[in-house]
Design an enzyme around this catalytic site. Sequence first.
Site, PDB file in Angstrom:
ATOM      1  N   SER A 228       1.525  41.966  -6.571  1.00  0.00           N
ATOM      2  CA  SER A 228       0.150  41.958  -7.077  1.00  0.00           C
ATOM      3  C   SER A 228      -0.362  43.368  -6.866  1.00  0.00           C
ATOM      4  O   SER A 228       0.121  44.075  -5.965  1.00  0.00           O
ATOM      5  CB  SER A 228      -0.714  40.981  -6.258  1.00  0.00           C
ATOM      6  OG  SER A 228      -2.087  41.161  -6.548  1.00  0.00           O
TER       7      SER A 228
ATOM      8  N   TYR B 191      -4.391  37.264   1.819  1.00  0.00           N
ATOM      9  CA  TYR B 191      -3.613  37.522   0.592  1.00  0.00           C
ATOM     10  C   TYR B 191      -3.215  38.994   0.514  1.00  0.00           C
ATOM     11  O   TYR B 191      -2.042  39.333   0.309  1.00  0.00           O
ATOM     12  CB  TYR B 191      -4.448  37.123  -0.629  1.00  0.00           C
ATOM     13  CG  TYR B 191      -3.712  37.241  -1.949  1.00  0.00           C
ATOM     14  CD1 TYR B 191      -2.670  36.379  -2.272  1.00  0.00           C
ATOM     15  CD2 TYR B 191      -4.070  38.217  -2.885  1.00  0.00           C
ATOM     16  CE1 TYR B 191      -2.002  36.472  -3.488  1.00  0.00           C
ATOM     17  CE2 TYR B 191      -3.400  38.324  -4.103  1.00  0.00           C
ATOM     18  CZ  TYR B 191      -2.368  37.446  -4.399  1.00  0.00           C
ATOM     19  OH  TYR B 191      -1.702  37.549  -5.608  1.00  0.00           O
TER      20      TYR B 191
ATOM     21  N   LYS C 261       0.548  40.372   0.793  1.00  0.00           N
ATOM     22  CA  LYS C 261       1.133  40.990  -0.406  1.00  0.00           C
ATOM     23  C   LYS C 261       1.557  42.437  -0.134  1.00  0.00           C
ATOM     24  O   LYS C 261       2.511  42.934  -0.735  1.00  0.00           O
ATOM     25  CB  LYS C 261       0.170  40.900  -1.585  1.00  0.00           C
ATOM     26  CG  LYS C 261       0.078  39.490  -2.200  1.00  0.00           C
ATOM     27  CD  LYS C 261       1.359  39.108  -2.944  1.00  0.00           C
ATOM     28  CE  LYS C 261       1.226  37.782  -3.676  1.00  0.00           C
ATOM     29  NZ  LYS C 261       2.428  37.434  -4.467  1.00  0.00           N
TER      30      LYS C 261
HETATM   31  N1  LIG Z   1      -3.202  35.107 -11.299  1.00  0.00           N
HETATM   32  C1  LIG Z   1      -3.426  36.332 -10.844  1.00  0.00           C
HETATM   33  O1  LIG Z   1      -4.517  36.890 -11.034  1.00  0.00           O
HETATM   34  C2  LIG Z   1      -2.330  37.074 -10.102  1.00  0.00           C
HETATM   35  C3  LIG Z   1      -2.458  38.462  -9.981  1.00  0.00           C
HETATM   36  C4  LIG Z   1      -1.467  39.176  -9.297  1.00  0.00           C
HETATM   37  C5  LIG Z   1      -0.368  38.508  -8.768  1.00  0.00           C
HETATM   38  N2  LIG Z   1      -0.278  37.159  -8.897  1.00  0.00           N
HETATM   39  C6  LIG Z   1       0.903  36.503  -8.304  1.00  0.00           C
HETATM   40  O2  LIG Z   1       1.628  35.871  -9.324  1.00  0.00           O
HETATM   41  C7  LIG Z   1       2.379  34.794  -8.778  1.00  0.00           C
HETATM   42  C8  LIG Z   1       2.172  33.563  -9.642  1.00  0.00           C
HETATM   43  O3  LIG Z   1       0.802  33.224  -9.624  1.00  0.00           O
HETATM   44  P1  LIG Z   1       0.055  32.542 -10.858  1.00  0.00           P
HETATM   45  O4  LIG Z   1      -1.197  33.282 -11.065  1.00  0.00           O
HETATM   46  O5  LIG Z   1       0.986  32.343 -11.978  1.00  0.00           O
HETATM   47  O6  LIG Z   1      -0.346  31.150 -10.167  1.00  0.00           O
HETATM   48  P2  LIG Z   1      -0.271  29.655 -10.658  1.00  0.00           P
HETATM   49  O7  LIG Z   1      -1.068  28.895  -9.646  1.00  0.00           O
HETATM   50  O8  LIG Z   1      -0.599  29.519 -12.096  1.00  0.00           O
HETATM   51  O9  LIG Z   1       1.288  29.299 -10.505  1.00  0.00           O
HETATM   52  C9  LIG Z   1       1.939  29.364  -9.270  1.00  0.00           C
HETATM   53  C10 LIG Z   1       3.038  28.318  -9.291  1.00  0.00           C
HETATM   54  O10 LIG Z   1       3.812  28.498  -8.104  1.00  0.00           O
HETATM   55  C11 LIG Z   1       4.085  27.230  -7.546  1.00  0.00           C
HETATM   56  N3  LIG Z   1       4.294  27.399  -6.106  1.00  0.00           N
HETATM   57  C12 LIG Z   1       3.373  27.698  -5.159  1.00  0.00           C
HETATM   58  N4  LIG Z   1       3.950  27.739  -3.956  1.00  0.00           N
HETATM   59  C13 LIG Z   1       5.262  27.476  -4.151  1.00  0.00           C
HETATM   60  C14 LIG Z   1       6.377  27.361  -3.281  1.00  0.00           C
HETATM   61  N5  LIG Z   1       6.231  27.509  -1.954  1.00  0.00           N
HETATM   62  N6  LIG Z   1       7.583  27.098  -3.819  1.00  0.00           N
HETATM   63  C15 LIG Z   1       7.744  26.919  -5.153  1.00  0.00           C
HETATM   64  N7  LIG Z   1       6.714  26.996  -6.019  1.00  0.00           N
HETATM   65  C16 LIG Z   1       5.497  27.263  -5.524  1.00  0.00           C
HETATM   66  C17 LIG Z   1       2.858  26.388  -7.849  1.00  0.00           C
HETATM   67  O11 LIG Z   1       3.150  25.000  -7.796  1.00  0.00           O
HETATM   68  C18 LIG Z   1       2.492  26.880  -9.257  1.00  0.00           C
HETATM   69  O12 LIG Z   1       3.115  26.100 -10.270  1.00  0.00           O
HETATM   70  C19 LIG Z   1       1.927  34.651  -7.330  1.00  0.00           C
HETATM   71  O13 LIG Z   1       2.867  35.275  -6.478  1.00  0.00           O
HETATM   72  C20 LIG Z   1       0.615  35.405  -7.304  1.00  0.00           C
HETATM   73  O14 LIG Z   1       0.293  35.901  -6.033  1.00  0.00           O
HETATM   74  C21 LIG Z   1      -1.228  36.433  -9.553  1.00  0.00           C
END
Ligand SMILES: NC(=O)c1ccc[n+]([C@@H]2O[C@H](COP(=O)([O-])OP(=O)(O)OC[C@H]3O[C@@H](n4cnc5c(N)ncnc54)[C@H](O)[C@@H]3O)[C@@H](O)[C@H]2O)c1
Length: 260
Positions: free
Chosen positions: A135, A148, A152
Amino acid sequence: MTLPGAAVVVTGAGSGIGRALAHRLAAAGARIVVNDLDAASAAATAQAVGGLAAAGDMTDPGDVQALVQLCWDEFGALDLFCANAGESVPGSVATGDASWQSAWEANVMSQVYAARYLLPAWLERGRGRLLSTVSAAGMLTVPGMAPYVVSKHATFALAEWLRATHAHEGIVVQVLCPMGVRTPMLDRVAPLCSPMLEQSAIEPELVARVAVEALADDRFLILPHPEVAEWYAARGSATDEWLASMNGLHQQLAGLGSTT
Ligand SMILES: NC(=O)c1ccc[n+]([C@@H]2O[C@H](COP(=O)([O-])OP(=O)(O)OC[C@H]3O[C@@H](n4cnc5c(N)ncnc54)[C@H](O)[C@@H]3O)[C@@H](O)[C@H]2O)c1
């Protein structure tokens, strides 16, 4: 890397960025193992991309080891592991230890386990690629999200360490560092931190496109929001000024009317 026929694992692929990565990689011809904690959403993505569903918790080392083994057993290879599952944990130092621990396990240990079980076979054959969803929070900071942001930063540090240690052995490690992305996670955290996150948010499909394009040139930093490069440079070259401006942002968001 050559995607047609490649054996790929995507964790947390039942939703958001992981699901978009699975779709993009499958469209490029890769064979996908679709992991998620939620079995139904893993199955739905797997069906949509013609992949293999593998429910499992990436904070459980046994589940991570089984996931890696499943890909080798079913596809006879494991070319790319997208360590994407993660957890957004808001709070400050006052936030309870259980939340800090949960951020640590979801965002750091999940990727330690992945590397632990991936590396032996990759080092033996002299080839392997880890795409770590970190992130921009792992390079900069975000108001209201201490567990977080801190975890991260550790995810980012782990990826740097892996690349620095194993690059000469054919192991490519890349970090995907977007700011806000329109997923259920953003819906949960945006009201708790910066409205900036929502204003600059992009679609998960764009993040996946940028990430898959970056597989071609092996660059370490994959930045779907290009402005992050400029802020990261400012953090390194003018640290005090950068921190003062971040403090101004925190004050504004706390309604203290900063003029910094
Ligand atoms: N959405 C944002 O703004 C954003 C920005 C930067 C980074 N991220 C990162 O992107 C990644 C995905 O996030 P997203 O936004 O797609 O979220 P999301 O909530 O849409 O999807 C995350 C998925 O991961 C699954 N998950 C959570 N913990 C888990 C585990 N221990 N084992 C297996 N699956 C698990 C959840 O069930 C969910 O389906 C994360 O690492 C998050 O930190 C997100």
